[in-house]
Write an enzyme that holds these catalytic residues in place. Structure first.
Site, PDB file in Angstrom:
ATOM      1  N   ALA A 212     -29.578  -5.102 -43.595  1.00 52.13           N
ATOM      2  CA  ALA A 212     -28.203  -4.842 -44.064  1.00 52.13           C
ATOM      3  C   ALA A 212     -27.324  -4.546 -42.847  1.00 52.13           C
ATOM      4  O   ALA A 212     -27.745  -4.766 -41.709  1.00 52.13           O
ATOM      5  CB  ALA A 212     -28.199  -3.679 -45.033  1.00 52.13           C
ATOM      6  N   ASN A 213     -26.119  -4.090 -43.061  1.00 49.09           N
ATOM      7  CA  ASN A 213     -25.256  -3.732 -41.944  1.00 49.09           C
ATOM      8  C   ASN A 213     -24.403  -2.522 -42.319  1.00 49.09           C
ATOM      9  O   ASN A 213     -24.497  -2.012 -43.426  1.00 49.09           O
ATOM     10  CB  ASN A 213     -24.396  -4.928 -41.511  1.00 49.09           C
ATOM     11  CG  ASN A 213     -23.476  -5.374 -42.630  1.00 49.09           C
ATOM     12  OD1 ASN A 213     -22.564  -4.660 -43.019  1.00 49.09           O
ATOM     13  ND2 ASN A 213     -23.742  -6.557 -43.181  1.00 49.09           N
ATOM     14  N   ARG A 214     -23.566  -2.088 -41.365  1.00 47.39           N
ATOM     15  CA  ARG A 214     -22.889  -0.805 -41.531  1.00 47.39           C
ATOM     16  C   ARG A 214     -21.549  -0.875 -42.263  1.00 47.39           C
ATOM     17  O   ARG A 214     -20.789   0.071 -42.236  1.00 47.39           O
ATOM     18  CB  ARG A 214     -22.627  -0.186 -40.149  1.00 47.39           C
ATOM     19  CG  ARG A 214     -23.867   0.233 -39.434  1.00 47.39           C
ATOM     20  CD  ARG A 214     -23.474   0.947 -38.143  1.00 47.39           C
ATOM     21  NE  ARG A 214     -24.630   1.164 -37.313  1.00 47.39           N
ATOM     22  CZ  ARG A 214     -25.492   2.161 -37.499  1.00 47.39           C
ATOM     23  NH1 ARG A 214     -25.312   2.992 -38.499  1.00 47.39           N
ATOM     24  NH2 ARG A 214     -26.523   2.302 -36.702  1.00 47.39           N
ATOM     25  N   ALA A 278     -18.794  -7.995 -44.986  1.00 49.03           N
ATOM     26  CA  ALA A 278     -19.597  -8.255 -43.783  1.00 49.03           C
ATOM     27  C   ALA A 278     -20.872  -8.947 -44.271  1.00 49.03           C
ATOM     28  O   ALA A 278     -21.873  -8.303 -44.581  1.00 49.03           O
ATOM     29  CB  ALA A 278     -19.914  -6.945 -43.086  1.00 49.03           C
TER      30      ALA A 278
END
Ligand code: C5P
Length: 406
Positions: A212-214, A278
């Site tokens: 995943a990402n932030r 994102a």
């Protein structure tokens, strides 16, 4: 100009209340009609007589004044307004609003109103920065209330300095004018369909692990909320986020990039697509249905990656049925503007909102953003704004482009 705008001014109890006398004058000079509610605490700082003299109407002070209830009634009072303006909004009044308390005329009207609400907080800097007030301000924003940031400077208390001052009356007037001219009141996107993607995507490795990402989803969600306030019918396609759904928006929750693309396609046709998510560029090609275990060899497993669909590009390059305005984001850590420009062409977008997300900027997960808005006409460099302000401005830019579109 505020000609024929009906403003219900709720005056809270703070030393800054004296400034609202001038504020009333300035609003009226611009053609607004102003009715005022003075809280009990507000009346300790300015008198009903002074407020009434300036508004040229009766000042409302207490819910349990029976004659008053018979004459107008708090529900009517709260609804016969184009804007409810709370100034100064004390920590106490904000806490009541955030929690839906209704135990006096001001808080009852604020709970009963169907009009948009703008609050101008003013309090001691420590009270403003207290986590409880921060939480309440966030709750109010999520509820669709416009929160004007207090100014910084010297406070009435001796020796105290910091953020918490009521902005000058003319600054509040400017915010009210912007509100009516802009996304808040102008119904700039009335009748338009808008799709927004927001948040990260989550790409499974096995049943328990994922990539995943932030991304917090704050900017995308703020855009969806601003578009809805501007009258659009909004579908927000969101990856997993920890923030609440914006009011007045249809939310479709997805996890992976492929699900996000499918949900966006499902939501078409639309006039506008804002791809703020994102999206993970890659997914694990070899996703397994059982948990990957250590095999005792000491060698970690190798993950094969496959490229995800590019949702922005898919929509930007649609032939038939392409939304009239397609907006992409470019989160960059270097060469922000140049990379944004390249992305505009590559993805077939009309606008790229490029921002610097290097860790030192605090943009990722934070509430503020500094962006460059890039189009075929050039680049606009916006000052550092809250993500809500970026959203409102972007809605105005999009509305202008739609207005110019065939
Ligand atoms: O190429 P890059 O990921 O930097 O582009 C960012 C823009 O493209 C964002 O608007 C993002 O939402 C969108 N995007 C997308 N699908 C992808 C990758 C990016 O919609 N697979």
């Amino acid at each position: 100009m505020l000609a024929s705008k009906r403003i219900l001014l709720v005056i809270g109890g703070g030393i800054a209340a004296y400034k609202v006398l001038d504020l009333i004058r300035r609003l009226k000079e611009r053609g607004a009609s102003v009715r005022a509610i003075l809280t009990r605490a507000g009346a300790e700082f300015v008198t009903p007589l002074a407020v009434g003299a300036l508004t040229e109407t009766r000042v409302h002070t207490d819910l349990f004044d029976l004659t008053e209830e018979q004459e107008i009634g708090h529900i009517r009072l709260s609804r016969e307004a184009d804007l409810v303006l709370v100034a100064p909004a004390t920590a106490d009044l904000m806490a009541k609003m955030a929690n839906g308390l209704a135990n006096d005329l001001a808080s009852t009207c604020l709970l009963a109103t169907t009009a948009p609400v703008m609050v101008c907080p003013a309090m001691n800097p420590r009270m403003w920065s207290h986590p409880a007030t921060r939480r309440n301000a966030e709750t109010l924003k999520r509820d669709g209330v416009v929160v004007i940031e207090p100014a910084s400077g010297r406070m009435a208390e001796r020796g105290e300095e910091g953020v918490g001052r009521l902005p000058e009356p003319l600054e509040i007037v400017a915010a009210v004018e912007r509100f009516f001219a802009g996304a808040g009141g102008g119904a700039l996107l009335a009748g338009r369909r808008v799709i927004v993607t927001s948040g990260p995507t989550l790409e499974p490795i096995d049943p328990v692990r994922y990539i995943a990402n932030r991304s917090s989803g704050r900017q995308g969600h703020a855009i969806a909320a601003a578009a809805a306030r501007a009258g659009a019918s909004v579908t927000l396609v969101s990856g997993p986020v920890a923030i609440p759904d914006p009011p007045g928006v249809t939310v479709v929750k997805v996890e992976t990039a492929r699900q996000m693309l499918a949900a966006v396609e499902q939501a078409l046709p639309a006039d506008v697509a804002v791809m703020a998510a994102a999206v993970a560029d890659w997914r694990v090609a070899t996703e397994t249905s059982s948990k990957i275990k250590k095999d005792g060899s000491g060698r970690p497993p190798v993950l094969d990656l496959a490229e995800n669909p590019d949702i922005l590009k898919a929509i930007g390059q649609l032939g038939f049925g392409r939304p009239a305005v397609v907006v992409g984001f470019a989160a960059e850590t270097d060469d922000v503007e140049a990379n944004g420009r390249a992305k505009l062409a590559r993805k077939g977008a009309d606008l790229i909102v490029a921002n610097d997300v290097s860790p030192e900027t605090g943009v990722m997960g934070g509430t503020r953003n500094t962006v460059h808005v890039i189009s075929a006409d050039g680049a606009e460099h916006w000052p550092t704004l809250t993500k809500d302000e970026v959203a409102e401005r972007l809605v105005r830019v999009i509305a202008a482009r739609l207005g110019a579109a065939p």
